[in-house]
Design an enzyme around this catalytic site. Structure first.
Site, PDB file in Angstrom:
ATOM      1  CG  HIS A 132      -0.249  -0.126   2.522  1.00  0.00           C
ATOM      2  ND1 HIS A 132      -0.906  -0.003   3.725  1.00  0.00           N
ATOM      3  CD2 HIS A 132       1.066  -0.381   2.854  1.00  0.00           C
ATOM      4  CE1 HIS A 132      -0.050  -0.156   4.730  1.00  0.00           C
ATOM      5  NE2 HIS A 132       1.144  -0.395   4.221  1.00  0.00           N
ATOM      6  CG  HIS A 133       4.068   1.987   2.293  1.00  0.00           C
ATOM      7  ND1 HIS A 133       3.293   2.822   3.064  1.00  0.00           N
ATOM      8  CD2 HIS A 133       4.539   1.018   3.132  1.00  0.00           C
ATOM      9  CE1 HIS A 133       3.294   2.389   4.314  1.00  0.00           C
ATOM     10  NE2 HIS A 133       4.030   1.289   4.379  1.00  0.00           N
ATOM     11  CB  ALA A 134       3.503   1.090  -4.627  1.00  0.00           C
TER      12      ALA A 134
END
Length: 677
Positions: free
Chosen positions: A493-495
């Protein structure tokens, strides 16, 4: 953000509007009723989350897969190939030791004998041990995993006892190749040089004494094989798990640890059973005549030589076994790894799969789901790739999650598991800048870009990410048909739109959500992100997309320190425990579900909220994770909202503990799925 009527007009108990300020809850400000949300995890699956209190390790679990039979044949092939490498290298050492055992002479004298006989005789008799070792090692590794799986499937034995029985039965099965070992003994003794021309001739010649002659010394072989296998398989992975991460991460370090782990065990076992081998050799040097008892020959040799004499040549045996079993173990692991990925590629060509480059939301999945029974699990060995030595990320956890579920018989690898294909540039480009995706797939990202992700680019890494993204997309498509499914990976979910960050390269959650909504202007997706870190990349990707509601419950003071604005951010103070955390969920999740009314839920069940997590700042227990996951799934299922789960973040040096912690979401989903049926 422009908001369609009725989409985000959410009210009490908190202001959930897109522009509402981020809410930070302190654990002292909330409370739970006296009754618990759900019964404890142990009530449904036993005390599986107690780490080392329970026997068996996830990494030592039965190597099952959607093609269990193929996987077991891989073990046979890898075991035989490892023996081929080892016996070719160590045969001269073994022959020197043999001369010492038979003639009770010094190492120098044994070497002198071999030099006198000449180089032509040095590898005399190689065919017999070569065939014997290839056969026995193939049976040893392959039958161990096969017996262990069958015993777990058809008995009520615990995984530990099933593996113990599998090791014993593998030792018995190895004994079927005893005629080759019998002939090897005859071929290595100089007194038979003129009697037997070669291995086939020796095998043919002793037939006149009957079938029993081929199995002279069987009791000694069983006494050596069965307990030796128990020690080897019972300790092999535990030794590796006990080593520091820097010794086991990366190709070079992993090979070194595999070598020394196998070498240590091989040397230990061969030394322990050396007197048994000496007795076995003397039993098998006789051709024809009465069959002597093992005990009688052992006693005779002990009286004749003394205890020290029974260990004559043990230092050469120790050296030979150290080298041989080190080579066997490292060769086995590498061959198994190569075969695993080769078979995965072959099977991906031949099995029904989803063409992810063009997969429409309306694609008929009935052919691929026809043989699936129970909760669908999305898994492939390709979720795993090699990392440099000492890397903090536990790449093997994806395999460990699957193995722990199979080992505990939570899932059936034959009837519940579906393998994805790799996500194409077009598919990943639904949520990301196409040029970024192309550069990442091709290995053209800069060093600074790679540093931000925490990974150095490799072909294996790019392939792994593509499979993981494809797995999450496939899970969502299956959940539309079946209501609920789980991947053994996902949660990156950080991309962001055009960058990777924090171990996340392609945002699989965002890609899957985009794939769901791209052909339907009214389809709505709720992303529930309960990882300890905010889903900043997901929030940024969907900041202007009213059909996707992003909800992130995270530790406020944790990474990322510059947060994006989700549709609802619940930033928690450090130290929040089970009851306080669950209170937050109870007060918000039902409100979001009822007022946003999603057509689909993507649930990131990160376990880095756990009290023992290396990167978390919250204090949830194993049972807290179970209650959390049960609550989320129940709320979704009772509203009839199709749901897919991904495992999210989790960081622990103990691979077994981490893998089982991640598997809680699958165990909860199976419980919910069984209630749905």
């Amino acid at each position: 953000m422009d908001t369609p009527t009725g989409t985000r007009r959410l009210s009490s108990p908190f202001d959930l509007r897109p522009n509402a300020p981020r809410l930070v809850l302190k654990f002292s400000e909330v409370s739970l009723p006296a009754h618990s949300l759900d019964t404890p995890l142990e009530d449904h699956f036993g005390p599986i989350m107690k780490g080392h209190e329970v026997g068996g390790t996830a990494v030592d679990a039965v190597r099952a897969s959607p093609q269990t039979g193929v996987d077991e044949w891989r073990e046979y092939v890898a075991g035989g190939g490892a023996a081929l490498v080892a016996i070719t290298i160590t045969f001269p050492i073994n022959k020197t030791m043999f001369r010492q055992q038979v003639h009770n002479i010094s190492p120098a004298e044994a070497v002198r004998q071999l030099r006198v006989e000449g180089g032509m005789h040095l590898y005399r008799g190689l065919l017999s041990p070569l065939l014997m070792k290839i056969s026995t090692q193939s049976i040893m590794f392959g039958s161990y995993f096969q017996y262990s799986r069958l015993i777990q499937e058809h008995t009520h034995l615990t995984p530990t006892y099933a593996k113990l029985m599998g090791a014993v039965l593998a030792g018995v099965s190895e004994a079927c190749m005893m005629p080759l070992e019998r002939v090897q003994v005859l071929m290595q003794d100089s007194k038979f040089h003129t009697q037997f021309r070669n291995t086939p001739h020796a095998l043919y010649s002793i037939r006149v004494y009957g079938l029993r002659e081929y199995y002279r010394g069987l009791s000694a072989i069983l006494l050596r094989n069965c307990p030796g296998n128990v020690i080897f398989f019972g300790s092999r992975e535990r030794i590796k798990a006990a080593l520091p991460d820097t010794w086991t991460t990366g190709t070079y370090a992993s090979n070194i640890s595999d070598f020394f782990g196998g070498a240590f065990l091989g040397a230990l076992i061969s030394t322990m059973f050396y007197p048994v081998n000496v007795t076995k050799t003397h039993l098998q040097l006789q051709v024809g005549g009465p069959f002597l008892q093992f005990r009688a020959v052992f006693k005779m040799l002990l009286e004749e030589r003394g205890l020290r004499g029974m260990f004559r040549g043990v230092h050469i045996n120790y050296t030979r076994s150290f080298l041989s079993w080190g080579i066997i173990n490292v060769s086995y692991e590498n061959l198994s790894h190569l075969l695993r990925h080769a078979l995965a590629e072959i099977m991906s060509w031949t099995r029904l799969t989803i063409p992810f480059s063009t997969a429409p939301a309306s694609l008929d999945l009935s052919p691929i789901l026809q043989g699936i029974r129970g909760l669908p699990i999305i898994h492939t060995e390709s979720y795993v790739c090699r990392l440099p030595p000492g890397h903090r990320f536990q790449m093997r956890k994806f395999r460990g999650v699957f193995q722990s579920l199979v080992q505990d018989r939570v899932i059936d690898a034959k009837t519940q598991v579906i393998e994805p294909l790799r996500a194409s540039v077009e598919l990943a480009g639904l949520a990301h800048d196409t040029q970024y995706v192309e550069r990442f797939y091709a290995g053209e990202t800069s060093r600074e870009e790679q540093r931000r992700t925490g990974f150095e680019w490799s072909h294996g890494l790019a392939s792994r990410v593509r499979y993981e993204t494809g797995g999450t997309v496939l899970s969502t498509r299956i959940s539309l048909e079946r209501g609920l499914s789980c991947s053994t990976g996902g949660g990156t979910h950080h991309a962001g739109p055009d960058y990777g960050s924090g171990y996340c390269l392609i945002n699989d959650i965002a890609v899957a959500a985009m794939n769901l909504i791209r052909n339907d202007p009214n389809f709505k997706v709720l992303i529930i992100d309960l990882d300890v870190h905010q889903g900043d990349g997901t929030a940024l990707i969907f900041e202007n997309e009213p059909r996707v509601f992003t909800l992130s419950v995270h530790a406020e003071k944790n990474f990322p320190f510059r947060k994006q604005k989700s549709d609802l951010d619940l930033g928690l103070e450090d130290g929040l425990q089970d009851n306080e955390y669950l209170q937050v969920l109870q007060e918000h999740i039902p409100v979001v579900l009822d007022q946003f009314r999603p057509d689909f839920v993507l649930y990131d069940a990160g376990v880095d909220v756990h009290e023992a997590d290396a990167l978390g700042r919250l204090k949830l227990s194993d049972n807290g994770l179970w209650r959390r996951d049960m609550f989320i799934l129940k709320e979704c299922m009772k509203r009839g909202v199709p749901t897919s789960t991904v495992i999210g973040g989790g960081y622990d040096k103990d691979l077994e503990v981490l893998s089982r912690r991640h598997s809680i979401i699958h165990r909860a989903a199976i419980k919910i799925h069984s209630q749905m049926q």
